[in-house]
Design a protein around this motif. Structure first.
Motif, PDB file in Angstrom:
ATOM      1  N   SER A  32       0.853  -1.194   0.000  1.00 56.08           N
ATOM      2  CA  SER A  32       0.000   0.000   0.000  1.00 56.08           C
ATOM      3  C   SER A  32       0.885   1.240   0.000  1.00 56.08           C
ATOM      4  CB  SER A  32      -0.926  -0.011   1.223  1.00 56.08           C
ATOM      5  OG  SER A  32      -0.200  -0.090   2.428  1.00 56.08           O
ATOM      6  N   GLY A  33       0.350   2.294  -0.618  1.00 55.87           N
ATOM      7  CA  GLY A  33       1.094   3.543  -0.688  1.00 55.87           C
ATOM      8  C   GLY A  33       2.021   3.590  -1.887  1.00 55.87           C
ATOM      9  N   ASN A  34       2.702   4.704  -2.040  1.00 56.62           N
ATOM     10  CA  ASN A  34       3.544   4.988  -3.204  1.00 56.62           C
ATOM     11  C   ASN A  34       2.728   4.873  -4.480  1.00 56.62           C
ATOM     12  OD1 ASN A  34       5.951   5.568  -1.727  1.00 56.62           O
ATOM     13  ND2 ASN A  34       6.117   3.379  -1.335  1.00 56.62           N
ATOM     14  N   LYS A  35       3.105   4.006  -5.413  1.00 57.73           N
ATOM     15  CA  LYS A  35       2.345   3.859  -6.656  1.00 57.73           C
ATOM     16  C   LYS A  35       1.112   2.978  -6.466  1.00 57.73           C
ATOM     17  CE  LYS A  35       5.834   4.949 -10.024  1.00 57.73           C
ATOM     18  NZ  LYS A  35       6.397   4.617 -11.319  1.00 57.73           N
ATOM     19  N   GLN A  36       1.009   2.344  -5.341  1.00 56.92           N
ATOM     20  CA  GLN A  36      -0.139   1.494  -5.046  1.00 56.92           C
ATOM     21  C   GLN A  36      -1.165   2.301  -4.245  1.00 56.92           C
ATOM     22  OE1 GLN A  36       1.303  -2.676  -3.986  1.00 56.92           O
ATOM     23  NE2 GLN A  36       3.040  -1.366  -3.506  1.00 56.92           N
ATOM     24  N   PRO A  37      -2.435   1.869  -4.263  1.00 55.27           N
ATOM     25  CA  PRO A  37      -3.434   2.565  -3.445  1.00 55.27           C
ATOM     26  C   PRO A  37      -3.028   2.564  -1.968  1.00 55.27           C
ATOM     27  CG  PRO A  37      -4.482   1.015  -4.941  1.00 55.27           C
ATOM     28  CD  PRO A  37      -3.000   0.764  -5.015  1.00 55.27           C
ATOM     29  N   PRO A  38      -3.594   3.465  -1.165  1.00 54.48           N
ATOM     30  CA  PRO A  38      -3.219   3.548   0.251  1.00 54.48           C
ATOM     31  C   PRO A  38      -3.698   2.357   1.081  1.00 54.48           C
ATOM     32  CG  PRO A  38      -4.967   5.097  -0.246  1.00 54.48           C
ATOM     33  CD  PRO A  38      -4.532   4.519  -1.549  1.00 54.48           C
ATOM     34  N   LYS A  95       0.497   7.392   3.243  1.00 58.43           N
ATOM     35  CA  LYS A  95       0.232   6.513   2.095  1.00 58.43           C
ATOM     36  C   LYS A  95      -0.684   7.196   1.078  1.00 58.43           C
ATOM     37  CE  LYS A  95       1.129   2.185   4.468  1.00 58.43           C
ATOM     38  NZ  LYS A  95       2.190   1.720   3.570  1.00 58.43           N
ATOM     39  N   SER A  98       1.491   9.908  -0.662  1.00 60.90           N
ATOM     40  CA  SER A  98       2.490   9.348  -1.574  1.00 60.90           C
ATOM     41  C   SER A  98       1.820   8.799  -2.824  1.00 60.90           C
ATOM     42  CB  SER A  98       3.334   8.278  -0.879  1.00 60.90           C
ATOM     43  OG  SER A  98       2.589   7.098  -0.648  1.00 60.90           O
ATOM     44  N   ASN A  99       0.649   8.191  -2.667  1.00 62.13           N
ATOM     45  CA  ASN A  99      -0.063   7.672  -3.828  1.00 62.13           C
ATOM     46  C   ASN A  99      -0.515   8.808  -4.733  1.00 62.13           C
ATOM     47  OD1 ASN A  99      -3.138   6.683  -4.807  1.00 62.13           O
ATOM     48  ND2 ASN A  99      -1.449   5.273  -5.223  1.00 62.13           N
ATOM     49  N   VAL A 103       0.867   8.936  -8.772  1.00 62.01           N
ATOM     50  CA  VAL A 103      -0.029   8.281  -9.724  1.00 62.01           C
ATOM     51  C   VAL A 103      -0.860   9.333 -10.443  1.00 62.01           C
ATOM     52  CG1 VAL A 103      -1.954   6.640  -9.910  1.00 62.01           C
ATOM     53  CG2 VAL A 103      -0.120   6.208  -8.290  1.00 62.01           C
ATOM     54  N   PRO A 106      -5.262   8.250  -9.680  1.00 63.90           N
ATOM     55  CA  PRO A 106      -5.393   7.471  -8.435  1.00 63.90           C
ATOM     56  C   PRO A 106      -6.782   6.845  -8.306  1.00 63.90           C
ATOM     57  CG  PRO A 106      -5.453   9.814  -7.965  1.00 63.90           C
ATOM     58  CD  PRO A 106      -5.165   9.675  -9.428  1.00 63.90           C
TER      59      PRO A 106
END
Length: 129
Positions: A32-38, A95, A98-99, A103, A106
């Motif tokens: 979770s977070g970054n390029k992935q959803p929180p 998170k 960062s997402n 992205v 999102p």
């Protein structure tokens, strides 16, 4: 003698349960977070842990214990998909941010679910340090 062997088995069971518990929290955090959803897709995390050698029953027990202990939370989106997240207001905010910063498109519904949890934790006074 049978008693010490039973105690050792119980100690091994507890050690294994602790390992699955810690790995479950870590898997949710890393997925979770970054390029992935929180929030992490629960089926995805279960699959990751299962491929790592943990049984489905022990994975589900670890998730249940982590939710009961307040380390993780679980929610569903409007389509019935199950998401699981770190139950910490500040980590969730990080998170989400960062997402959103990494992205272009999102997943707004998942961000909304995470924001709802942040709000709930804020109202409960959780993590107010």
């Amino acid at each position: 003698m049978a008693r010490s062997s039973t105690s050792q088995t119980e100690a091994e069971r507890r050690k294994r349960s602790k390992e699955v518990y810690e790995r479950a929290i870590s898997a949710v955090d890393h997925n979770s977070g970054n390029k992935q959803p929180p929030l992490a897709s629960k089926p995805s995390v279960v699959g990751t842990l299962n491929r790592a050698g943990f049984g489905l029953e022990e994975i589900h027990r670890a998730f249940t214990a982590a939710r009961r202990n307040g380390d993780l939370f679980q929610t569903k989106d409007d389509e019935g998909r199950t998401w699981i997240g770190i139950n910490d207001r500040w980590k969730l905010r990080e998170k989400i941010e960062s997402n959103l910063s990494r992205v272009d498109d999102p997943r707004e519904e998942v961000i909304g679910l995470a924001n709802d949890r942040v709000q709930k934790l804020r109202l409960q006074g959780e993590d107010d340090e």
